[in-house]
Design an enzyme around this catalytic site. Structure first.
Site, PDB file in Angstrom:
ATOM      1  N   ASP A 326      43.873  24.784  13.576  1.00  0.00           N
ATOM      2  CA  ASP A 326      42.828  25.058  14.559  1.00  0.00           C
ATOM      3  C   ASP A 326      42.677  26.555  14.674  1.00  0.00           C
ATOM      4  O   ASP A 326      43.604  27.294  14.347  1.00  0.00           O
ATOM      5  CB  ASP A 326      43.280  24.567  15.938  1.00  0.00           C
ATOM      6  CG  ASP A 326      43.114  23.083  16.090  1.00  0.00           C
ATOM      7  OD1 ASP A 326      42.411  22.489  15.273  1.00  0.00           O
ATOM      8  OD2 ASP A 326      43.696  22.542  17.043  1.00  0.00           O
ATOM      9  N   ASP A 605      45.493  19.395  19.051  1.00  0.00           N
ATOM     10  CA  ASP A 605      45.945  19.473  20.444  1.00  0.00           C
ATOM     11  C   ASP A 605      45.289  18.436  21.346  1.00  0.00           C
ATOM     12  O   ASP A 605      45.842  18.045  22.348  1.00  0.00           O
ATOM     13  CB  ASP A 605      45.733  20.888  20.999  1.00  0.00           C
ATOM     14  CG  ASP A 605      44.342  21.425  20.677  1.00  0.00           C
ATOM     15  OD1 ASP A 605      43.482  20.629  20.257  1.00  0.00           O
ATOM     16  OD2 ASP A 605      44.121  22.634  20.852  1.00  0.00           O
ATOM     17  N   ASP A 609      42.886  13.952  18.583  1.00  0.00           N
ATOM     18  CA  ASP A 609      43.497  14.471  17.362  1.00  0.00           C
ATOM     19  C   ASP A 609      44.610  13.575  16.818  1.00  0.00           C
ATOM     20  O   ASP A 609      45.098  13.803  15.717  1.00  0.00           O
ATOM     21  CB  ASP A 609      44.063  15.883  17.596  1.00  0.00           C
ATOM     22  CG  ASP A 609      42.965  16.921  17.595  1.00  0.00           C
ATOM     23  OD1 ASP A 609      41.923  16.659  16.959  1.00  0.00           O
ATOM     24  OD2 ASP A 609      43.131  17.969  18.215  1.00  0.00           O
TER      25      ASP A 609
HETATM   26  P1  ATP Z   1      39.620  24.860  17.785  1.00  0.00           P
HETATM   27  O1  ATP Z   1      39.243  23.511  17.287  1.00  0.00           O
HETATM   28  O2  ATP Z   1      39.878  25.844  16.736  1.00  0.00           O
HETATM   29  O3  ATP Z   1      40.634  24.869  18.871  1.00  0.00           O
HETATM   30  P2  ATP Z   1      37.559  25.161  19.688  1.00  0.00           P
HETATM   31  O4  ATP Z   1      38.450  25.400  20.838  1.00  0.00           O
HETATM   32  O5  ATP Z   1      36.335  26.003  19.598  1.00  0.00           O
HETATM   33  O6  ATP Z   1      38.261  25.412  18.350  1.00  0.00           O
HETATM   34  P3  ATP Z   1      36.715  22.755  20.856  1.00  0.00           P
HETATM   35  O7  ATP Z   1      37.633  22.970  22.006  1.00  0.00           O
HETATM   36  O8  ATP Z   1      36.544  21.410  20.307  1.00  0.00           O
HETATM   37  O9  ATP Z   1      37.163  23.649  19.653  1.00  0.00           O
HETATM   38  O10 ATP Z   1      35.324  23.356  21.271  1.00  0.00           O
HETATM   39  C1  ATP Z   1      34.202  23.188  20.457  1.00  0.00           C
HETATM   40  C2  ATP Z   1      33.011  23.844  21.101  1.00  0.00           C
HETATM   41  O11 ATP Z   1      32.758  23.215  22.350  1.00  0.00           O
HETATM   42  C3  ATP Z   1      33.200  25.304  21.425  1.00  0.00           C
HETATM   43  O12 ATP Z   1      32.816  26.114  20.365  1.00  0.00           O
HETATM   44  C4  ATP Z   1      32.301  25.504  22.603  1.00  0.00           C
HETATM   45  O13 ATP Z   1      30.984  25.731  22.182  1.00  0.00           O
HETATM   46  C5  ATP Z   1      32.343  24.178  23.292  1.00  0.00           C
HETATM   47  N1  ATP Z   1      33.297  24.176  24.396  1.00  0.00           N
HETATM   48  C6  ATP Z   1      34.607  24.477  24.351  1.00  0.00           C
HETATM   49  N2  ATP Z   1      35.191  24.362  25.544  1.00  0.00           N
HETATM   50  C7  ATP Z   1      34.235  23.982  26.392  1.00  0.00           C
HETATM   51  C8  ATP Z   1      34.194  23.662  27.790  1.00  0.00           C
HETATM   52  N3  ATP Z   1      35.282  23.719  28.547  1.00  0.00           N
HETATM   53  N4  ATP Z   1      33.025  23.297  28.331  1.00  0.00           N
HETATM   54  C9  ATP Z   1      31.932  23.217  27.555  1.00  0.00           C
HETATM   55  N5  ATP Z   1      31.888  23.485  26.267  1.00  0.00           N
HETATM   56  C10 ATP Z   1      33.014  23.867  25.673  1.00  0.00           C
END
Ligand code: ATP
Length: 879
Positions: A326, A605, A609
């Site tokens: 990630d 996480d 997943d």
């Molecule tokens: P990784 O998978 O590397 O941890 P990530 O944290 O960006 O990356 P996700 O947490 O699935 O992956 O988030 C994907 C997308 O969703 C983000 O790029 C963002 O645009 C949106 N996002 C993340 N957190 C929030 C939230 N709390 N509320 C709304 N949208 C969110």
């Protein structure tokens, strides 16, 4: 009956205020009154039971049989030695099992679930064991529930209760329900949440009504107590090898016995010889030594923040050639700060003048808190709330002014989150999330204080501006809203929205990761980034870290969906970054990599997943930000969530495998040496050079220490300069088998030479008839000491297959030096202390003989070192 009472009644009864929770003092007092919130495990096996469990082994049966026969024949000293060895072996087994168990227990403690509670008016994360009745517990998706709760609040809360009810479909929970029927079945108690069940969706809050054995789970006393006795593939192979050797040994024994009958040899002597051979052939200490080396290795790994949950993972780690990771938090620091914003018309770049509407939407649609410079919750949201704080839009006051009445939680498939807040007149939906998703569900735009239709052209403009931010490695998060005059359902929230704008936040890469990626590359391991974030942001960070060089090496989830499985796996090696993916894509990515014969490690996480973690060869969960589900499904947990730890764990995994292989090859060489000496003397009608008790002593006492010391060898500095090990590769590949054979032959031949020299000193040869007792004793003593010392010295050479003992560093494994010295001292003790000497039928040696046996003992070491010089000069060598 908590489920038939109103929330107010429940709170009243438990004497707690839902807004502030218990005070620390009150919680402490209740902890004393009710005890720790822990299910009692099944009672541990007693030491006696453990001791007897050790005796259930084929070799032990052979030994016991031999002991009984020697007893009947009247060889009491031999019998005592054999029984003593059996007892010693069992005692060592018990000690090792205890040690291994302690190591695993300690690791389990590190991974016990934690819970969010409200105490003293603040949300705190505590160990689940410390929860007491009356605690206000906060629930979020992916978390195991740690006590029985009467729900006080529920927002789309779904809980999977299969641990209690067997029903795997999650049940909807409603905090406001009341069930007057006292007979309501557990599955229908929608206002309750039970210990050991799992939140799969939504959010909630409840008051703990029962803990520990008082919970429904405790009543059933069905304890999730899986016996962690998993054998690694290597252990299984070794077990088979041990069995095969055992059967071969028994076969040969029977054969020798028949030959003896035919040749009319002395039956008793041949019986002893047969036992000598059986004892020589079977590597008694091997399984215990491998187990202890693994346990020590796993403990060492926990010190570098990698907790191995499943033992086979240690071996698999050494074969990993693809690490899928990630981005957020693992490759980056997960410390986000809003640095830019954008609204139409283009007024970006001036961060101090972000429009109120944008900030309000982002802050109201967040669950995080930020007070007195401290944030709790999702770092993305903490950044937003902190941004609000900076712009004088405090989350607490906004929440009070515009009360949240409903919500649709964030999930990584939609990449959106929405809340419904009470406004002055009516209600407003606030949605935040990935800009591309947001634009798809929006029809209007908020421009300069006015609402206008969202044209395709404007969409492009938004996307262009977002792309510019992404190129600077910023994480982009958009906001939108819509007004309604009544409360609408979660399903109706995310449609026909009005886009306000977006913000860009930095999340700096972890500094140490760049080096780890380089180290991995040298070790033949490819690092791959998988993220829910925008492609450009992902690629920008991947470039900074050295994961990718250009945007051509990236692919989005949508692009993956357009390819067939075959096509995808054909092309997958060209990509290093997968962006905007959902959890299902992760499974697809692993499948594609695996189809190409790769051994894949995957991090995860979230709640969703679990499938990809299970599917990967090594599923890696995050210790800090990971949900309990992901931890449950993983093979390894990173306590620091850091990518570098994966690379360190791989290095350790490779070393542990190498060390086990050193121990095993060493032990097998020793056993083979003994077999060679005995078998040769039978074949050539020579007297038998070693007695069973002597061989037992060497196998169980002298050999064990160096074998364990080899198992904890500091490890090769260059282990990460080699390609990953092919998991199908035989244990005896890369010359390891040959090394065992050469070592065994040398040790065996030298033992015979010593035996011969011992006879020669008394004027006899190997073929002499009627050799007197003292000449035999002298020859056997020489053979006994040479066998032990040659094995001890040879262990030094086992530390590396190609490097000389000086290149490896003569004193770098102090345990090994210590065990060689101890082994020699023990050998000295056995032959000099009269009662031991007579028990083992040996006598003291003269100084000249000592010199002679030491010189003979050094020969296998010296020859092996010469072979290594030869190997080094012909090729650079590996393994
Ligand atoms: P990784 O998978 O590397 O941890 P990530 O944290 O960006 O990356 P996700 O947490 O699935 O992956 O988030 C994907 C997308 O969703 C983000 O790029 C963002 O645009 C949106 N996002 C993340 N957190 C929030 C939230 N709390 N509320 C709304 N949208 C969110």
């Amino acid at each position: 009956m908590w489920f038939s009472k109103s929330q107010a009644e429940v709170l009243q009864e438990l004497q707690v205020n839902a807004t502030n929770g218990l005070t620390t003092e009150e919680a402490k007092a209740r902890l004393e009154q009710y005890g720790a919130n822990r299910l009692k495990g099944k009672p541990k096996k007693s030491t006696i039971a453990l001791f007897f469990a050790q005796l259930k082994d084929m070799l032990i049966y052979v030994l016991l049989g031999a002991g009984v026969v020697t007893l009947i024949i009247g060889e009491y000293v031999d019998a005592i030695i054999i029984f003593a060895v059996v007892v010693l072996n069992a005692v060592i087994g018990v000690i090792q099992e205890n040690k291994a168990e302690k190591a695993i227990e300690a690791l389990q403690k590190m991974t016990t679930p934690r819970a969010l509670v409200r105490r003293d008016g603040e949300v705190k994360e505590i160990q689940s064991e410390l929860i007491v009745p009356g605690d206000i517990v906060i629930l979020d998706a992916g978390r195991f529930i740690s006590a029985d709760l009467r729900l006080l609040e529920s927002a789309n809360l779904q809980i999977e209760e299969s641990a209690l009810t067997g029903e795997s479909v999650p049940t909807d929970k409603q905090a406001d329900d009341i069930h007057p029927d006292p007979q309501t079945p557990i599955g229908d108690k929608s206002n309750m949440a039970f210990m050991s069940t799992l939140v799969t969706y939504g959010r909630g809050e409840g008051v703990a009504v029962a803990t520990a054995m008082e919970t429904e789970m405790g009543k059933i006393a069905k304890i999730l107590d899986d016996d962690n006795k998993e054998l690694t593939p290597l252990q299984k192979k070794l077990e088979e090898l041990g069995k095969t050797l055992g059967f071969i040994a028994i076969g040969i024994c029977v054969l020798i016995f028949i030959i003896a009958l035919i040749q009319k040899r002395d039956l008793f002597e041949m019986f002893l010889t047969a036992i000598s051979l059986a004892v020589a052939a079977i590597p008694e200490g091997l399984p215990a030594i491998v187990a202890i080396v693994l346990a020590l290795g796993v403990t060492r790994m926990s010190k570098i923040n990698a907790i191995v949950k499943k033992l086979p993972a240690v071996e698999t780690l050494g074969s990993v050639n693809i690490i899928c990771s990630d981005k957020t938090g693992t490759l980056t620091q997960n410390k986000m700060t809003v640095v830019k914003h954008f609204t139409e018309p283009n007024e970006s770049l001036d961060k101090d003048k972000a429009p109120v509407e944008l900030i309000k939407a982002l802050v109201l649609c967040s669950d995080a808190t930020f007070e007195n410079g401290e944030g709790t919750g999702d770092p993305t949201e903490v950044a937003l709330v902190a941004f609000g704080d900076k712009n004088n839009l405090n989350k607490r006051s906004l929440d009070m002014e515009f009360k949240r009445v409903a919500e649709k939680p964030f999930d990584s498939d939609r990449k959106l989150m929405s809340t419904l807040n009470k406004m002055e007149n009516g209600y407003r939906v606030h949605t935040k999330g990935a800009l591309d998703q947001l634009l798809q569900i929006s029809t209007l735009a908020y421009v300069d204080g006015k609402v206008v239709p969202l044209t395709e052209e404007m969409k492009l403009q938004y996307l262009k501006a977002a792309e510019n931010m992404s190129d600077e490695a910023l994480r982009v998060l958009g906001a939108a809203y819509k007004d309604t005059d009544h409360i609408i359902s979660a399903d109706e929230m995310e449609r026909d929205l009005t886009v306000i704008g977006f913000v860009g936040m930095i999340d700096p890469p972890r500094l140490e990761v760049k080096d780890s990626i380089r180290e991995a590359k040298l070790a033949g391991i490819t690092s791959v980034m998988i993220t829910g974030d925008h492609k450009n942001t992902a690629v920008a960070i991947a470039k900074q870290l050295g994961i990718a060089e250009s945007i051509e090496q990236s692919m989005t989830g949508t692009e993956i969906d357009q390819l067939s499985d075959e096509e995808f796996s054909r092309r997958i090696s060209n990509y290093r970054v997968f962006a905007r993916v959902s959890p299902e894509h992760k499974v697809k990515i692993i499948k594609a990599f695996k189809a190409k014969g790769n051994i894949v490690s995957m991090t995860g996480d979230g709640v969703n997943d679990a499938p990809s973690l299970k599917f990967a060869d090594i599923g890696v969960a995050m210790g800090i930000t990971g949900t309990d589900v992901s931890k449950g499904a993983s093979d390894m947990i990173l306590t620091d969530d850091n990518f570098s730890t994966i690379v360190h764990a791989i290095r350790e995994g490779r070393n542990i495998y190498l060390n086990i292989s050193k121990s095993v090859i060493f032990l097998l060489s020793c056993n083979l040496g003994e077999v060679v000496a005995i078998l040769a003397s039978i074949l050539f009608f020579w007297p038998i050079p070693l007695l069973p008790t002597q061989i037992l002593w060497i196998n169980l006492v002298t050999d064990t220490l160096p074998a364990i010391a080899l198992g904890v060898d500091p490890g090769d500095k260059d282990v990460m300069k080699k390609k990953p090990r092919d998991p199908k590769e035989s244990f005896f590949a890369k010359g390891a088998g040959l090394r065992a054979v050469i070592g065994g032959l040398l040790i065996g031949i030298l033992t015979l030479v010593a035996f011969y020299l011992g006879l020669h000193e008394f004027g006899y040869s190997l073929n002499s008839e009627n050799i007197p007792e003292d000449a035999m004793m002298n020859a056997r003593t020489m053979a006994f000491v040479v066998l032990a010392s040659s094995q001890l010295f040879y262990s030094l050479s086992m530390r590396s297959a190609t490097k000389s003992i000086f290149q490896v560093g003569f004193f770098t494994n102090k345990y090994l030096i210590g065990s060689i010295v101890t082994g020699l001292v023990l050998q000295f003790v056995v032959i000099t202390i009269p009662f031991l000497a007579s028990a083992f039928k040996v006598h003291n040696l003269s100084l000249v003989d000592w010199g002679l046996v030491i010189v003979l003992g050094l020969i296998p070491l010296i020859i092996n070192e010469i072979i290594k010089i030869f190997i080094r000069s012909t090729k650079t060598g590996d393994a």
